[in-house]
Design an enzyme around this catalytic site. Structure first.
Site, PDB file in Angstrom:
ATOM      1  N   GLU A  46       1.076  -6.988  11.386  1.00  0.00           N
ATOM      2  CA  GLU A  46       0.447  -8.277  11.088  1.00  0.00           C
ATOM      3  C   GLU A  46      -0.414  -8.756  12.250  1.00  0.00           C
ATOM      4  O   GLU A  46      -1.480  -9.326  12.049  1.00  0.00           O
ATOM      5  CB  GLU A  46       1.506  -9.338  10.746  1.00  0.00           C
ATOM      6  CG  GLU A  46       2.168  -9.111   9.406  1.00  0.00           C
ATOM      7  CD  GLU A  46       1.184  -9.138   8.242  1.00  0.00           C
ATOM      8  OE1 GLU A  46       0.102  -9.729   8.373  1.00  0.00           O
ATOM      9  OE2 GLU A  46       1.493  -8.540   7.200  1.00  0.00           O
ATOM     10  N   CYS A 201      -9.514 -11.319  -6.596  1.00  0.00           N
ATOM     11  CA  CYS A 201     -10.157 -12.615  -6.381  1.00  0.00           C
ATOM     12  C   CYS A 201     -11.045 -12.518  -5.137  1.00  0.00           C
ATOM     13  O   CYS A 201     -10.814 -13.178  -4.131  1.00  0.00           O
ATOM     14  CB  CYS A 201      -9.089 -13.697  -6.231  1.00  0.00           C
ATOM     15  SG  CYS A 201      -9.751 -15.353  -6.398  1.00  0.00           S
ATOM     16  N   CYS A 217      -5.444 -20.062 -13.930  1.00  0.00           N
ATOM     17  CA  CYS A 217      -6.430 -20.418 -12.898  1.00  0.00           C
ATOM     18  C   CYS A 217      -7.276 -21.646 -13.289  1.00  0.00           C
ATOM     19  O   CYS A 217      -8.033 -21.608 -14.258  1.00  0.00           O
ATOM     20  CB  CYS A 217      -7.328 -19.211 -12.625  1.00  0.00           C
ATOM     21  SG  CYS A 217      -8.548 -19.539 -11.356  1.00  0.00           S
TER      22      CYS A 217
HETATM   23 FE1  SF4 Z   1      -9.695 -15.590  -8.786  1.00  0.00          FE
HETATM   24 FE2  SF4 Z   1      -9.116 -17.269 -10.769  1.00  0.00          FE
HETATM   25 FE3  SF4 Z   1     -10.970 -15.418 -11.112  1.00  0.00          FE
HETATM   26 FE4  SF4 Z   1      -8.415 -14.717 -10.915  1.00  0.00          FE
HETATM   27  S1  SF4 Z   1      -9.336 -15.923 -12.537  1.00  0.00           S
HETATM   28  S2  SF4 Z   1     -10.169 -13.710  -9.911  1.00  0.00           S
HETATM   29  S3  SF4 Z   1      -7.656 -16.213  -9.453  1.00  0.00           S
HETATM   30  S4  SF4 Z   1     -11.052 -17.131  -9.703  1.00  0.00           S
END
Ligand code: SF4
Length: 397
Positions: A46, A201, A217
């Site tokens: 880390e 993401c 989301c």
């Molecule tokens: Fe990111 Fe939301 Fe798209 Fe998933 S749905 S990739 S969490 S922005």
């Protein structure tokens, strides 16, 4: 807004956790430090991964663990040995703190890592993220983590509409991270959210259509995934020129170790200082490609060996005076070796690397400068640019 949006309830959290863990069971990445729950290996990995990519870290991690397989071996080592293994990875305070913390763990804690994140945070160089990572990955404690990937993922999941790096944004995200982490599978959960953040993401062009968290989301629901997280203003970049001068006497070179309050503390380097463009207006540098191909150290002979354009020239007075002020050594002519371009924090640096023969003058006391043989150069931890320069001098074959 509260720590998490008001309409996100226990049911939302339960569904999100199970989506995260299901994705991890099918897609979790295999990395050398994930093979065990050893807090020492997790801690080292880390710390190395801060500001550094996984690809760059893997070989360093493997070499480090081979040399220092446990916290006791690390605590027993000299700081210079640790820095030598860290060479090229940058941000050397990480290595110095790692060494210091190993000493504390062995001396005060009988070689055992504390399990709670709050206690881990008391150790040198262990911030909130690293404490949460060790606590959750090694001990499966439900500790919060927040780093670049989870910061972006969590900001989007809750549609955070303030700067996530500001004080208020950080407070909200850390609170959210502590609320959302799985109580039973904290290690897997935290690994998973980091992976989803980096692989799915993504900063640009998030893969929402294949994202396992899409039904949870808020940014996706509102169509705002490209504007969240809110951007922070870019730092101002300053261009500067520095020279690195290898003063040569016989087969030895003048170097010193950087002090604790300096950039690259603990590492060794040739004489190095900032110059104005006027100071170096007449310094002729070889083309970088040619310098790499031809520069080798061969006793007192020209590094370019063919008597060509880069023969000895007089060092500009501003530079030779500075060398004498810093070290006491008097130098006259120089040979150009190479030009290195690199960046440190907000500075973009053009570094001119030159070799000068020592003509006269005794070394000043108390400056830390020492004559170092080529075998010492191989052993001492050098700055990244110092190592590149030393390699061109033919000392690290
Ligand atoms: Fe990111 Fe939301 Fe798209 Fe998933 S749905 S990739 S969490 S922005």
């Amino acid at each position: 807004m509260s720590a998490y949006p008001k309409d996100l309830d226990q049911g939302w959290r339960r569904r999100l956790r199970s989506r995260v863990l299901r994705w991890y069971d099918q897609n979790g990445r295999k990395l050398p430090w994930r093979e065990s729950a050893d807090p020492y290996r997790i801690w080292v990995s880390e710390i190395m991964l801060q500001q550094t990519t996984v690809t760059a870290v893997v070989p360093y991690f493997e070499r480090f663990i081979e040399r220092f397989p446990d916290v006791r071996r690390l605590a027993e080592a000299e700081q210079g040995q640790v820095l030598r293994l860290w060479e090229g990875l940058g941000y050397y305070s990480r290595a110095r703190n790692l060494h210091k913390a190993a000493g504390v763990i062995v001396r005060d804690l009988d070689g055992r890592f504390p399990e709670p994140a709050d206690e881990l945070k008391q150790l040198p160089g262990i911030g909130p993220y690293t404490a949460g990572a060790i606590s959750s990955f090694a001990f499966n404690q439900p500790a919060a983590i927040l780093e670049a990937n989870t910061l972006r993922l969590y900001s989007r999941l809750i549609a955070l509409d303030i700067d996530p790096r500001g004080t208020e944004g950080q407070k909200k995200l850390w609170k959210f991270a502590g609320w959302i982490v799985s109580r039973k599978r904290a290690a897997d959960f935290n690994q998973a959210v980091m992976d989803i953040g980096s692989q799915v993401c993504r900063p640009v062009d998030p893969k929402c259509s294949t994202c396992p968290l899409m039904p949870s989301c808020k940014s996706f629901e509102e169509g705002r995934q490209s504007e969240i997280p809110l951007k922070n203003p870019k730092p101002q970049i300053t261009d500067i020129t520095e020279v690195s001068i290898a003063v040569r006497k016989g087969g030895r070179f003048l170097l010193r170790q950087h002090a604790d309050n300096e950039r690259w503390a603990g590492l060794w380097d040739f004489i190095r200082f900032e110059v104005s463009d006027t100071d170096v207006a007449n310094v002729q540098m070889p083309e970088r490609r040619r310098a790499k191909a031809t520069a080798t150290l061969s006793g007192q002979q020209s590094l370019f060996g063919d008597g060509g354009a880069e023969s000895l020239s007089q060092l500009p007075p501003a530079l030779s005076q500075r060398v004498t002020e810093l070290t006491g050594a008097v130098v006259g002519s120089y040979e150009p070796i190479t030009e290195i371009r690199h960046a440190v924090t907000r500075y973009r640096i053009r570094l001119l690397c030159l070799v000068c023969d020592h003509e006269s003058g005794r070394l000043k006391q108390g400056t830390g400068y020492q004559w170092c043989s080529q075998s010492q150069l191989r052993e001492l931890p050098l700055s990244t640019t110092g190592r590149r320069f030393a390699t061109l001098l033919g000392s690290c074959k």
